[in-house]
Design a protein around this motif. Structure first.
Motif, PDB file in Angstrom:
ATOM      1  N   PHE A 255      18.519  40.855  40.947  1.00  0.00           N
ATOM      2  CA  PHE A 255      18.574  40.425  39.550  1.00  0.00           C
ATOM      3  C   PHE A 255      18.731  38.917  39.415  1.00  0.00           C
ATOM      4  CE2 PHE A 255      21.040  44.554  39.699  1.00  0.00           C
ATOM      5  CZ  PHE A 255      19.924  45.339  39.550  1.00  0.00           C
ATOM      6  N   GLY A 256      18.573  38.186  40.482  1.00  0.00           N
ATOM      7  CA  GLY A 256      18.724  36.731  40.398  1.00  0.00           C
ATOM      8  C   GLY A 256      19.728  36.223  41.416  1.00  0.00           C
ATOM      9  N   VAL A 257      20.018  34.931  41.319  1.00  0.00           N
ATOM     10  CA  VAL A 257      20.925  34.314  42.288  1.00  0.00           C
ATOM     11  C   VAL A 257      22.365  34.463  41.805  1.00  0.00           C
ATOM     12  CG1 VAL A 257      21.569  32.168  43.423  1.00  0.00           C
ATOM     13  CG2 VAL A 257      19.162  32.683  43.004  1.00  0.00           C
ATOM     14  N   LEU A 258      23.241  34.897  42.708  1.00  0.00           N
ATOM     15  CA  LEU A 258      24.650  35.048  42.374  1.00  0.00           C
ATOM     16  C   LEU A 258      25.436  33.970  43.102  1.00  0.00           C
ATOM     17  CD1 LEU A 258      26.828  37.036  41.083  1.00  0.00           C
ATOM     18  CD2 LEU A 258      27.046  37.933  43.383  1.00  0.00           C
ATOM     19  N   SER A 259      26.222  33.177  42.359  1.00  0.00           N
ATOM     20  CA  SER A 259      27.033  32.153  43.014  1.00  0.00           C
ATOM     21  C   SER A 259      28.412  32.736  43.304  1.00  0.00           C
ATOM     22  CB  SER A 259      27.171  30.953  42.103  1.00  0.00           C
ATOM     23  OG  SER A 259      28.049  31.274  41.056  1.00  0.00           O
ATOM     24  N   GLY A 260      29.254  31.946  43.972  1.00  0.00           N
ATOM     25  CA  GLY A 260      30.592  32.421  44.308  1.00  0.00           C
ATOM     26  C   GLY A 260      31.593  32.285  43.172  1.00  0.00           C
ATOM     27  N   GLY A 261      31.141  31.767  42.009  1.00  0.00           N
ATOM     28  CA  GLY A 261      32.070  31.495  40.912  1.00  0.00           C
ATOM     29  C   GLY A 261      32.914  32.694  40.514  1.00  0.00           C
ATOM     30  N   LEU A 262      32.240  33.820  40.240  1.00  0.00           N
ATOM     31  CA  LEU A 262      32.983  34.997  39.796  1.00  0.00           C
ATOM     32  C   LEU A 262      33.931  35.496  40.873  1.00  0.00           C
ATOM     33  CD1 LEU A 262      30.599  37.270  37.734  1.00  0.00           C
ATOM     34  CD2 LEU A 262      32.639  36.067  37.009  1.00  0.00           C
ATOM     35  N   TYR A 263      33.477  35.379  42.145  1.00  0.00           N
ATOM     36  CA  TYR A 263      34.361  35.825  43.221  1.00  0.00           C
ATOM     37  C   TYR A 263      35.620  34.958  43.253  1.00  0.00           C
ATOM     38  CZ  TYR A 263      35.271  38.541  47.451  1.00  0.00           C
ATOM     39  OH  TYR A 263      35.802  39.414  48.356  1.00  0.00           O
ATOM     40  N   GLY A 264      35.490  33.702  42.862  1.00  0.00           N
ATOM     41  CA  GLY A 264      36.670  32.840  42.756  1.00  0.00           C
ATOM     42  C   GLY A 264      37.675  33.396  41.756  1.00  0.00           C
ATOM     43  N   THR A 265      37.194  33.833  40.580  1.00  0.00           N
ATOM     44  CA  THR A 265      38.144  34.396  39.609  1.00  0.00           C
ATOM     45  C   THR A 265      38.743  35.695  40.139  1.00  0.00           C
ATOM     46  OG1 THR A 265      36.485  35.668  38.400  1.00  0.00           O
ATOM     47  CG2 THR A 265      36.818  33.411  37.700  1.00  0.00           C
ATOM     48  N   ALA A 266      37.927  36.467  40.878  1.00  0.00           N
ATOM     49  CA  ALA A 266      38.446  37.711  41.450  1.00  0.00           C
ATOM     50  C   ALA A 266      39.587  37.401  42.414  1.00  0.00           C
ATOM     51  CB  ALA A 266      37.330  38.460  42.168  1.00  0.00           C
ATOM     52  N   ILE A 267      39.410  36.365  43.202  1.00  0.00           N
ATOM     53  CA  ILE A 267      40.427  36.036  44.200  1.00  0.00           C
ATOM     54  C   ILE A 267      41.682  35.493  43.541  1.00  0.00           C
ATOM     55  CG2 ILE A 267      40.859  34.479  46.143  1.00  0.00           C
ATOM     56  CD1 ILE A 267      38.393  35.408  47.330  1.00  0.00           C
ATOM     57  N   ALA A 268      41.512  34.782  42.440  1.00  0.00           N
ATOM     58  CA  ALA A 268      42.686  34.332  41.691  1.00  0.00           C
ATOM     59  C   ALA A 268      43.501  35.538  41.228  1.00  0.00           C
ATOM     60  CB  ALA A 268      42.265  33.484  40.502  1.00  0.00           C
ATOM     61  N   THR A 269      42.799  36.587  40.780  1.00  0.00           N
ATOM     62  CA  THR A 269      43.501  37.793  40.353  1.00  0.00           C
ATOM     63  C   THR A 269      44.288  38.389  41.508  1.00  0.00           C
ATOM     64  OG1 THR A 269      41.656  38.190  38.903  1.00  0.00           O
ATOM     65  CG2 THR A 269      43.194  39.979  39.193  1.00  0.00           C
ATOM     66  N   MET A 270      43.665  38.414  42.694  1.00  0.00           N
ATOM     67  CA  MET A 270      44.385  38.951  43.857  1.00  0.00           C
ATOM     68  C   MET A 270      45.616  38.112  44.142  1.00  0.00           C
ATOM     69  SD  MET A 270      41.190  39.623  46.358  1.00  0.00           S
ATOM     70  CE  MET A 270      39.620  39.983  45.589  1.00  0.00           C
ATOM     71  N   GLY A 271      45.483  36.797  43.997  1.00  0.00           N
ATOM     72  CA  GLY A 271      46.638  35.927  44.213  1.00  0.00           C
ATOM     73  C   GLY A 271      47.744  36.265  43.231  1.00  0.00           C
ATOM     74  N   MET A 272      47.352  36.449  41.976  1.00  0.00           N
ATOM     75  CA  MET A 272      48.362  36.743  40.962  1.00  0.00           C
ATOM     76  C   MET A 272      49.067  38.068  41.262  1.00  0.00           C
ATOM     77  SD  MET A 272      48.299  36.252  36.976  1.00  0.00           S
ATOM     78  CE  MET A 272      49.847  36.447  36.078  1.00  0.00           C
ATOM     79  N   LEU A 273      48.289  39.056  41.687  1.00  0.00           N
ATOM     80  CA  LEU A 273      48.886  40.380  41.911  1.00  0.00           C
ATOM     81  C   LEU A 273      49.537  40.502  43.285  1.00  0.00           C
ATOM     82  CD1 LEU A 273      46.277  42.607  40.071  1.00  0.00           C
ATOM     83  CD2 LEU A 273      48.692  42.405  39.523  1.00  0.00           C
ATOM     84  N   ALA A 274      49.462  39.468  44.108  1.00  0.00           N
ATOM     85  CA  ALA A 274      50.047  39.557  45.448  1.00  0.00           C
ATOM     86  C   ALA A 274      51.554  39.791  45.393  1.00  0.00           C
ATOM     87  CB  ALA A 274      49.748  38.283  46.239  1.00  0.00           C
ATOM     88  N   THR A 275      52.195  39.275  44.336  1.00  0.00           N
ATOM     89  CA  THR A 275      53.649  39.417  44.247  1.00  0.00           C
ATOM     90  C   THR A 275      54.054  40.634  43.417  1.00  0.00           C
ATOM     91  OG1 THR A 275      53.587  37.905  42.374  1.00  0.00           O
ATOM     92  CG2 THR A 275      54.079  36.937  44.500  1.00  0.00           C
ATOM     93  N   ALA A 276      53.102  41.518  43.113  1.00  0.00           N
ATOM     94  CA  ALA A 276      53.364  42.610  42.167  1.00  0.00           C
ATOM     95  C   ALA A 276      54.555  43.477  42.568  1.00  0.00           C
ATOM     96  CB  ALA A 276      52.120  43.478  42.006  1.00  0.00           C
ATOM     97  N   ALA A 277      54.687  43.782  43.869  1.00  0.00           N
ATOM     98  CA  ALA A 277      55.762  44.697  44.269  1.00  0.00           C
ATOM     99  C   ALA A 277      57.130  44.078  43.989  1.00  0.00           C
ATOM    100  CB  ALA A 277      55.624  45.053  45.742  1.00  0.00           C
ATOM    101  N   TYR A 278      57.270  42.783  44.256  1.00  0.00           N
ATOM    102  CA  TYR A 278      58.555  42.141  43.981  1.00  0.00           C
ATOM    103  C   TYR A 278      58.828  42.096  42.477  1.00  0.00           C
ATOM    104  CZ  TYR A 278      62.607  39.209  44.296  1.00  0.00           C
ATOM    105  OH  TYR A 278      63.902  38.755  44.186  1.00  0.00           O
TER     106      TYR A 278
END
Lengths: 691, 691
Positions: free
Chosen positions: B408-431
């Motif tokens: 469907f076209g060229v996909l850049s890493g931009g969206l994956y960057g936001t996905a990884i930010a979400t993982m960073g945010m949720l990394a401390t979820a258990a605490y």
């Protein structure tokens, strides 16, 4: 062009009718000297506020005009620079002029209406409505005349000129923002201040002449409800005209100049319908039925005539393409629907207000909780109605079979369908405005009757009119929200056309799935909440000044004893200064923040900012307006004797709800309608900054 | 696959640590028989509610599973039908299981924490935090284990399987919706009912054993704050994992299976960080400083370790592309920012709460007005923070230099960057979850100490912990809103990938300038307001049952005299039934309305519905959570002696504000986080209906 002659002619006729109504009002009986004294104090206070407010706004407007000029001069578009700056000044001037005329007559009609109410309720209704009609007709006629004049003055090139006159709409919304904010803060700060110290602390009744803030409160009704809402709808009609004309440019290959001028003609026809509608409300019709019944009859006549005239306009200018008539009908029906929906949510005898009344039994906390639940709930049916109207009128536009090859692709008639629905909705604007200004006039008349110690019978008579006035004020707010939502779409597409014009590239997609665009949308929605917070807080801060002044005056025992008149002018003065000072922060935010966001995130994100701010703004305005109206009427219902009536615990709880609702429904909510339209006109005018 | 072995291994370790903590809690001193009696009553009430609630939800879940199966069976996609239905059931089951385990330990930890507080505040802190950690670790570990297991069971094809497991997220959010709604209605109906009749009408203190609703109130803390928020964050972590895996599928050409499994590994590393963080909070560290200081130290340790581990994960699985580490850091920083922002807006000593405190002097109306202004205002900084985080992580993703040719076209890493930010945010979820559940445990412990007549010193000690618990509860809500906003973007793109998968055509544009799409957006924003209205109203209606029952019991004079114990079980039972009945309407609306809109307006409008509902939902949740928290703390500040302290007029006004804030911050606000995520998972699973 016959179309321009027609609109100018009708506008002049409407202004003449307004002058006739003004003459009739001024000729009416002015009542007792005591009544005149009260009215005089209101008049002085209102005129002092308006004078100071408009001098402040005028200075701000000049600054903005220079900035607009500078921006486009630097960009290198000198022609656009001076056209837009001039149009801005012209729009601001006419909006201010219309507001001043409306106020001028309202602070005179109140006395005549009060005097008439001593003898004959029907006469009071007619005087108040015609007083309001001066305002309504002047606003719509000046807006129409203004657009027609500037269109002609700027060369009346059907393809170029509509883009040169957008500054007119921005000027109008700039004035509307500050008029509504300043007036809204004034009216509620005075109201809350008068009530908290007078009713709650000193235990004296509302509108008691011993309360130093009572005149400021009555002044507030004029400057908030009358001048504020007038400026709001002045800009609605102006911005809608210009937006629709720009859309007409795109359809030039199909309709030629007719498509561009159709909005002006449709508005002129609407003016005629409104004039007839106002004449339908006669003394005898108001005396035989309820005041509200008489006002409604005029509204129905206006709506039916507007529909018929709309058909004529479509037949004449749009090749008798019946689908555009249907689209206009959708708009007229939506305005009727909004009137009924607003009534259901804010009038007692229906579930929402009754639930607040019941919750008042268990105290202020449950009253507030249920009021907020009602406020939130009131977004549902209006949003669905707007959604259906948008889809239906879009569908009508598609059915029209129109399609145009543009440099950027094929354009169908769908969007023009939604534009025409907006024209249908705004066709009855002049009548609606007359009903709206009816509200503060009879409210003031009630205050005058009470303060000058007239007979109980006169008080009762005027109280019935006041109740009708509360209803018409609520309805107008519903109408203003609905038309803001519908006309928004028009202004989006005008903005997108403008951007395409500047960049020379197609701009038909606002992709919310792109991160910067989504962030724009998020910030747009946020602005709505932040702006409301600042508007509400401004009321609180201004009210504090009023409270301190009233407390200071009450320390002198002769004031509460009633032997010496309090210093009304001091309260009026303090409220004026406070309102003008506190309107600056929310006003500056509303103008500056979108420009900043657009400058950083660029035009596509700006479009999303605008669209989602519109959605959130319309919904939050519904919450604030209807929630506030429902609290107000819940209190009124308890005052009819429900659950112990006045003085009972339920009543105390309901008073808390009513006070909370005041800044919602009369400051933040109405300011949000204006904000939404201001955003649209700013982005349109400053599009070049966002490229 | 080593990555799957690692995540399963870490999950099992986390469950073992949870078991160890549970053992430690259960071994601790159980206090006096009187304390045990109170705790027993809470335990019975909570377990009865959870039993009934989960049987109701289980039935609803089975119905929905059958519907999902039927829809895809009819569409002809049998494989998708049974995979999704099974995944749904599995997700729902694990979410329910995690909630039950968390509740089971919370209603036991409260007693031990109360017993410890008689002697040693530090020990009470450690017990309450470890009790909370059982919940936190179990939730995150079961969510991770569940996704890992189902990914393996469904074939672990890196390109196909992520789309087959989306039902897991929907199952989790389905449970979360009803758990949060039912629990939220329960807790506030009991609270409001107990306060209105007990404190206001009968004039007895809070947590007084003579109040028949007092046990229901304490039960409510567990079922609302503990089970509700647990289910909320279970689904956050599950949905985020799945969404990020789907995005990893698109990047398969770059990272292979590593990109798909990165989210699981990152979460597993986060779990290890949280476990260490919990061990950092020791008895002596809690005794030397303030309780809040000790909890914060653990949080900082968790955050720093999470950042370091994140770096390891990026180095291992994402070719050491440092930009993705930066993106993760953005998420971790955003979670810290949200904690501070929430503190500023809801803690006293700062302008917002102080303004409410000052406004309380002039009565309940001004208290409410300023509280709502504060609530509206609190949207500003968080929205800007979210906007910056989205843009920054998107930019980091772009800098990564990744780009993939897709059909469907060229996909850049931009969206994956936001996905990884979400993982960073949720990394401390258990605490964060451990800190959150700390809240209801010490709140309950306070109730137990008060009701069993312990020493004043013990009461003071536990009151300090309770204050810390209120803060941690407020922070978690801020965290939950922030993560909902950030992860939303991930789920949008997963939905759009899913649609593209089904139609075989690119779906990268959600054009808000199209009329049906705009109407979808309008209806999405409206749903947020309507849902909140129904949630708030449900509290009011359930509270009415409680009020009637308490009043009935108070008619018997022996109850208020304190000679005979009231019938606690009757109040518990009535609240349970009321909450379960009243959760159905808002719950059904949240599930059915989006499906209806999507079915009528189709997938692009549905995307706009989802996105604008997310924006509005996040902002309104901030308004409700922070507004409610600010009112609560304004009251608490006055209770420290400000403006006359308890019993003064200012205090009465502040109590009204606190009561209004209750359903905002503990029912409607938290339910909105869940709604936003439920919308995302429903659209993802039911995408085929909207084509």
């Amino acid at each position: 062009m016959i179309q321009i002659y027609l609109t100018v002619g009708v506008s002049l006729v409407a202004l003449a009718v307004a002058a006739l109504f003004a003459y009739q009002v001024l000729q009416a009986d002015r009542g007792t000297p005591k009544m005149q004294e009260v009215s005089e104090a209101i008049k002085e206070g209102a005129e002092a506020f308006i004078r100071r407010q408009y001098s402040t706004i005028a200075m701000l407007a000049v600054v903005v005009a220079i900035l607009i000029f500078a921006v486009y001069f630097i960009v290198g578009d000198t022609s656009y620079a001076w056209h837009t700056a001039l149009a801005f000044i012209f729009g601001a001037f006419l909006s201010g002029l219309a507001g001043i005329i409306g106020m001028w007559i309202a602070v005179r009609a109140n006395l005549r209406s009060a005097a008439a109410a001593r003898i004959n309720a029907g006469k009071a209704v007619v005087l108040a409505l015609r007083g309001g009609a001066v305002s309504g007709l002047t606003i719509v006629a000046l807006s129409l005349l203004g657009v027609s004049i500037i269109f002609t003055a700027f060369g009346s090139d059907p393809l170029e000129t509509p883009f040169l006159i957008v500054g007119f709409g921005f000027g109008a919304s700039f004035i509307a923002l500050f008029a509504q904010l300043g007036g809204g803060i004034y009216t509620k700060a005075a109201d809350v201040g008068a009530d908290l110290v007078g009713k709650v602390e000193a235990g004296i009744p509302e509108d008691d002449p011993r309360n130093p803030a009572v005149i400021a409160d009555l002044v507030g009704d004029n400057v908030g409800d009358c001048a504020g809402r007038g400026a709001d709808l002045f800009e609605s009609t102006a911005a809608e005209n210009i937006g629709a004309m720009i859309l007409g440019v795109a359809l030039f290959p199909v309709f030629g100049i007719n498509g561009v001028l159709f909005p002006l003609v449709a508005r002129a026809f609407g003016l005629i319908a409104a004039i007839i509608g106002i004449f339908v409300v006669t003394e005898s019709s108001a005396n035989t039925g309820s005041p509200m019944g008489a006002l409604n009859r005029g509204y129905y006549v206006t709506s039916i005539l507007a529909a018929i005239f709309f058909y004529v306009a479509v037949w004449w200018l749009l090749d008798n393409n019946i689908w555009f008539f249907y689209a206009g009908l959708v708009g007229i029906l939506l305005s009727l629907a909004f009137v009924y929906i607003t009534l259901y949510y804010t009038d007692y005898g229906h579930r929402p207000v009754d639930s607040i009344v019941n919750a008042s039994k268990t105290g202020p906390a449950t009253n507030i909780i249920s009021g907020i639940a009602v406020g939130f709930e009131t977004t549902a049916v209006p949003a669905i109605a707007i959604g259906i109207a948008l889809l239906a009128s879009y569908w009508c536009g598609l059915q029209s079979g129109i399609s145009v090859e543009t440099p950027f692709g094929v354009l169908s008639g769908g969007l023009y369908g939604t534009a025409i629905a907006t024209m249908g909705m705004l066709a009855t604007a002049a009548y609606i405005l007359a009903m709206d200004t009816f509200g503060p006039i009879v409210d003031n008349a009630g205050g005058i009757v009470e303060m000058s110690g007239e007979s109980e019978e006169a008080e009762k008579r005027i109280a019935r009119l006041d109740a009708a006035g509360n209803t018409t004020k609520a309805l107008t707010k519903g109408y203003a929200v609905g038309s803001a939502a519908l006309s928004a779409f028009l202004l989006f597409s005008a903005y997108m056309d403008q951007v395409a014009n500047i960049t020379g590239q197609a701009f038909a997609v606002v992709n919310l799935a792109s991160v910067p665009v989504f962030v724009g949308a998020l910030l747009g929605a946020m602005l709505v909440f932040l702006f409301s917070a600042l508007a509400i807080r401004a009321v609180g801060e201004t009210a504090q000044y009023v409270i301190q002044d009233v407390r200071r005056q009450f320390k002198d025992p002769v004031i509460l004893a009633g032997t010496v008149k309090p210093d009304y002018a001091s309260c009026v003065d303090i409220t004026t200064k406070g309102a003008l000072r506190n309107m600056v922060l929310p006003g500056a935010l509303a103008v500056a923040f979108p420009i900043f966001v657009g400058f950083v995130l660029k035009y596509e994100a700006m479009a999303a900012f605008l669209m989602v701010a519109t959605i959130t703004g319309v919904l939050l305005a519904l919450v604030l307006n209807n929630g506030g109206g429902a609290w107000d009427n819940a209190k009124k219902f308890i005052e009819t004797g429900q659950f112990g009536g006045k003085g009972s615990e339920a009543h105390k709880a309901a008073v808390v709800g009513d006070t909370v609702g005041d800044p919602f429904k009369d400051t933040a909510g109405p300011s949000l309608h204006v904000l939404v339209k201001l955003l649209a006109t700013t982005t349109l005018v400053l599009a070049a900054l966002y490229i």
